[in-house]
Write an enzyme that holds these catalytic residues in place. Structure first.
Site, PDB file in Angstrom:
ATOM      1  NE  ARG A  85      20.577 -68.359 -39.163  1.00 37.88           N
ATOM      2  CZ  ARG A  85      20.042 -69.485 -39.813  1.00 37.88           C
ATOM      3  NH1 ARG A  85      20.470 -70.607 -40.778  1.00 37.88           N
ATOM      4  NH2 ARG A  85      18.431 -69.639 -39.314  1.00 37.88           N
ATOM      5  CB  THR A  91      13.189 -69.021 -41.904  1.00 35.41           C
ATOM      6  OG1 THR A  91      14.173 -69.686 -40.429  1.00 35.41           O
ATOM      7  CG2 THR A  91      12.573 -69.884 -42.411  1.00 35.41           C
ATOM      8  NE  ARG A 102      16.680 -66.095 -44.870  1.00 35.09           N
ATOM      9  CZ  ARG A 102      16.510 -67.239 -44.251  1.00 35.09           C
ATOM     10  NH1 ARG A 102      16.495 -67.111 -43.193  1.00 35.09           N
ATOM     11  NH2 ARG A 102      17.462 -68.387 -44.902  1.00 35.09           N
ATOM     12  CG  ASN A 112      14.286 -68.318 -47.587  1.00 36.86           C
ATOM     13  OD1 ASN A 112      15.024 -68.879 -47.949  1.00 36.86           O
ATOM     14  ND2 ASN A 112      13.962 -68.574 -45.581  1.00 36.86           N
ATOM     15  CG  HIS A 115      21.349 -71.489 -47.243  1.00 41.06           C
ATOM     16  ND1 HIS A 115      20.769 -72.367 -46.306  1.00 41.06           N
ATOM     17  CD2 HIS A 115      23.071 -71.960 -46.298  1.00 41.06           C
ATOM     18  CE1 HIS A 115      21.781 -73.497 -44.987  1.00 41.06           C
ATOM     19  NE2 HIS A 115      22.915 -72.666 -45.528  1.00 41.06           N
TER      20      HIS A 115
HETATM   21  P1  ADP Z   1      17.051 -71.463 -42.505  1.00 41.15           P
HETATM   22  O1  ADP Z   1      17.169 -71.217 -44.004  1.00 41.15           O
HETATM   23  O2  ADP Z   1      16.334 -69.605 -41.679  1.00 41.15           O
HETATM   24  O3  ADP Z   1      17.706 -71.639 -41.194  1.00 41.15           O
HETATM   25  P2  ADP Z   1      15.892 -73.101 -41.911  1.00 41.15           P
HETATM   26  O4  ADP Z   1      17.027 -74.625 -42.652  1.00 41.15           O
HETATM   27  O5  ADP Z   1      14.164 -74.088 -40.509  1.00 41.15           O
HETATM   28  O6  ADP Z   1      15.905 -71.764 -41.745  1.00 41.15           O
HETATM   29  O7  ADP Z   1      15.095 -73.803 -43.505  1.00 41.15           O
HETATM   30  C1  ADP Z   1      15.795 -74.096 -44.383  1.00 41.15           C
HETATM   31  C2  ADP Z   1      14.612 -73.476 -45.835  1.00 41.15           C
HETATM   32  O8  ADP Z   1      13.165 -74.436 -45.571  1.00 41.15           O
HETATM   33  C3  ADP Z   1      14.440 -72.423 -45.413  1.00 41.15           C
HETATM   34  O9  ADP Z   1      14.962 -71.289 -45.997  1.00 41.15           O
HETATM   35  C4  ADP Z   1      13.048 -71.785 -46.725  1.00 41.15           C
HETATM   36  O10 ADP Z   1      13.184 -72.531 -48.137  1.00 41.15           O
HETATM   37  C5  ADP Z   1      12.162 -74.160 -46.004  1.00 41.15           C
HETATM   38  N1  ADP Z   1      11.420 -73.870 -45.265  1.00 41.15           N
HETATM   39  C6  ADP Z   1      11.702 -73.566 -43.996  1.00 41.15           C
HETATM   40  N2  ADP Z   1      10.896 -74.004 -43.180  1.00 41.15           N
HETATM   41  C7  ADP Z   1       9.505 -73.219 -44.241  1.00 41.15           C
HETATM   42  C8  ADP Z   1       8.338 -73.577 -43.556  1.00 41.15           C
HETATM   43  N3  ADP Z   1       7.438 -73.857 -42.935  1.00 41.15           N
HETATM   44  N4  ADP Z   1       7.883 -74.260 -45.076  1.00 41.15           N
HETATM   45  C9  ADP Z   1       8.427 -74.099 -46.521  1.00 41.15           C
HETATM   46  N5  ADP Z   1       9.723 -73.606 -46.490  1.00 41.15           N
HETATM   47  C10 ADP Z   1      11.039 -73.734 -45.057  1.00 41.15           C
HETATM   48 MG    MG Z   2      19.502 -73.519 -41.587  1.00 42.41          MG
END
Ligand code: ADP
Ligand code: MG
Length: 133
Positions: A85, A91, A102, A112, A115
């Site tokens: 992470r 994110t 990222r 982004n 994952h």
């Molecule tokens: P992470 O991947 O950092 O763990 P999250 O689990 O919150 O983030 O979200 C999963 C995925 O959903 C993100 O990696 C991104 O591709 C998408 N995402 C998250 N928040 C948003 C947002 N506000 N608008 C558009 N896409 C989003």
């Molecule tokens: Mg996530």
């Protein structure tokens, strides 16, 4: 040693950034224990992102994750979840620390590039999702 799941998302695989991401992982001492390339079906993407059911971004996220090749991999390292992470960054790439994956390559908050699992329990579930079914 512990394990986590990384996925190279379609925006990064399309731009041929797979080798670059792998080199970043290896430099950070992650060992790649399993890896494959595939295209997700919508039902699979929905299942994978079930924790985000009800969120405004889910439909678009599912469409994006099915738009091209993805490369999931199981990675091994001490403190794998936390360290990965940290290596990928926030994110939203506009909020990601300088030097994170990222920060360097993500297009926007949705596209982004990568994952990473957010807990040991989810890492196990997510590795099973791609490699033990
Ligand atoms: P992470 O991947 O950092 O763990 P999250 O689990 O919150 O983030 O979200 C999963 C995925 O959903 C993100 O990696 C991104 O591709 C998408 N995402 C998250 N928040 C948003 C947002 N506000 N608008 C558009 N896409 C989003
Ligand atoms: Mg996530």
């Amino acid at each position: 040693m512990s394990r986590t799941l990384l996925i190279i998302k379609p925006d990064a695989s399309k731009r041929n950034l797979t080798e670059y991401i792998i080199s970043r992982l290896e430099k950070a001492r992650f060992k790649i224990v399993k890896m494959k390339k595939l295209k997700l079906k919508k039902s699979q993407a929905r299942e994978f992102y079930a924790v985000h059911e009800g969120k405004h971004f889910l439909d678009s996220l599912v469409k994006f994750m099915c738009s091209g090749t993805i490369v999931p991999m199981a990675l091994e390292k001490e403190n794998a979840v936390k360290d990965l992470r940290a290596l990928i960054g926030a994110t939203d790439p506009s909020k990601a620390d300088c030097g994170t994956i990222r920060f360097e390559i993500a297009k926007d908050i949705e596209k982004n590039s990568v994952h990473a699992s957010d807990s040991d329990a989810n890492a196990k579930k997510e590795i099973d999702f791609f490699f033990n079914k």
